[in-house]
Each structure stands twice: as structure tokens, then as C-alpha cells.
Write a protein that holds these residues in place. Structure first.
Motif, PDB file in Angstrom:
ATOM      1  N   UNK A   1       0.861  -1.175   0.000  1.00  0.00           N
ATOM      2  CA  UNK A   1       0.000   0.000   0.000  1.00  0.00           C
ATOM      3  C   UNK A   1       0.899   1.226   0.000  1.00  0.00           C
ATOM      4  N   UNK A   2       0.595   2.201  -0.858  1.00  0.00           N
ATOM      5  CA  UNK A   2       1.415   3.401  -0.931  1.00  0.00           C
ATOM      6  C   UNK A   2       0.552   4.587  -1.320  1.00  0.00           C
ATOM      7  N   UNK A   3       1.147   5.759  -1.255  1.00  0.00           N
ATOM      8  CA  UNK A   3       0.520   6.971  -1.773  1.00  0.00           C
ATOM      9  C   UNK A   3       0.836   7.003  -3.261  1.00  0.00           C
ATOM     10  N   UNK A   4      -0.157   7.259  -4.080  1.00  0.00           N
ATOM     11  CA  UNK A   4       0.073   7.377  -5.518  1.00  0.00           C
ATOM     12  C   UNK A   4       0.634   8.771  -5.783  1.00  0.00           C
ATOM     13  N   UNK A   5       1.932   8.857  -5.956  1.00  0.00           N
ATOM     14  CA  UNK A   5       2.625  10.142  -6.076  1.00  0.00           C
ATOM     15  C   UNK A   5       2.249  10.914  -7.327  1.00  0.00           C
ATOM     16  N   UNK A   6       1.612  10.264  -8.284  1.00  0.00           N
ATOM     17  CA  UNK A   6       1.254  10.961  -9.521  1.00  0.00           C
ATOM     18  C   UNK A   6      -0.004  11.812  -9.355  1.00  0.00           C
ATOM     19  N   UNK A   7      -0.675  11.727  -8.216  1.00  0.00           N
ATOM     20  CA  UNK A   7      -1.951  12.421  -8.056  1.00  0.00           C
ATOM     21  C   UNK A   7      -1.834  13.783  -7.374  1.00  0.00           C
TER      22      UNK A   7
END
Length: 162
Positions: free
Chosen positions: A85-91
Motif C-alpha cells: 500500500x502506498x501513496x500514488x505520487x502521480x496524483x
């Protein structure tokens, strides 16, 4: 032409014809089918619920930080399934000096590894408490002044791994 030359030419032509057809000579073979059953694949799905900020300053200055708490619901089907699980850095676009860090709280059936990964102990539905910490680096330069950081598109991402 004499008979010997004619015979040699005819013999060479016959051998060439035989060799040319050798590539198309089929040997016997057979095939048969067997009912090997079927394979069904698992699934990995996620839904993030809206959360809330705790003690977020109205106007941030270098050195400030705040946390955002939410719940991520993961539905997993499949034997031996694990995920990250991660933060979607593209958003989201962060200015220099601002970072986001994800923390996953241990919960029933989920082993949080402290590095953004979790191990699911089997197929099921999991509600995973997450915390995102936003930190404004105390050493941020002047280019970070007067910036608006739009986090309305903050997204989480779950990826299956081996």
C-alpha cells in the motif's frame, strides 16, 4: 551428347528432385486433448474512505507538520496474496520542502511492516487504518512561500507482490 552424359544429367536431376521433396516428407504424429480443468485468478481491490486532518495549521511555515487519518478497505481473494500500500505520487504535486509519509497501523489479519508494506494473512476484507504525515521541511527555501498545495486528489495505491 553421349549416353553416359545423358544418364549422369538425368540421375542428378532425379536426386535433386528427391532432395527437394525431402523437406515436405511428413512423419507420423498424433495429438490428443485432455480435460485439465481450469484456473481461476484472485482479485485485489481497494477503496479509500475520506479522512481528516489533525491539528493542521491554517498557514504553514517551515517546520510544521500535520497528519491525515483515513481507512483503506482492501478486498483480497487468492492463495498466498500479499500487497504493498502506498501513496500514488502521480496524483499530487508537492513543492520543494514538503513531503508525505504513509504509516499503516496493524489490524486484524494485516501485518504492517513499517515501510508501507503489509502482509495479508489470507483472502478476505480488511479495513486498514492509515496515517499520512505531511511535513514542511524546516530548511525549505524561499521558493516555497505563498504556495497552495492541492491535496484534494490524494490517492492511495495497492499493488500485489510475490
Amino acid at each position: 551428347m553421349n549416353k553416359l552424359t545423358k544418364a549422369a544429367i538425368a540421375g542428378a536431376a532425379g536426386i535433386a528432385l528427391l532432395l527437394g521433396g525431402a523437406g515436405s516428407l511428413a512423419l507420423w504424429n498424433a495429438t490428443d486433448t485432455v480435460n485439465a480443468g481450469s484456473i481461476t485468478t484472485g482479485t485485489l481491490e481497494m477503496t479509500a474512505t475520506a479522512g481528516s486532518w489533525t491539528s493542521a495549521p491554517a498557514l504553514w511555515v517551515p517546520g510544521d507538520s500535520a497528519t491525515y487519518s483515513a481507512t483503506v478497505d482492501v478486498t483480497a481473494t487468492g492463495d498466498h496474496i500479499k500487497g504493498t500500500l502506498s501513496i500514488d505520487a502521480t496524483t499530487v504535486t508537492l513543492p520543494s520542502g514538503v513531503t508525505l509519509a504513509l504509516t499503516i497501523a496493524p489490524t486484524s489479519g494485516v501485518n504492517a511492516n513499517g515501510d508501507g508494506t503489509f502482509d495479508i494473512t489470507g483472502a478476505g476484507n480488511y479495513s486498514i487504518p492509515v496515517t499520512v504525515t505531511a511535513t514542511f521541511d524546516s530548511g525549505a527555501d524561499n521558493t516555497s512561500q505563498g504556495q497552495t498545495i492541492d491535496l484534494s486528489g490524494l490517492a492511495f495505491r495497492v499493488d500485489q507482490h510475490a
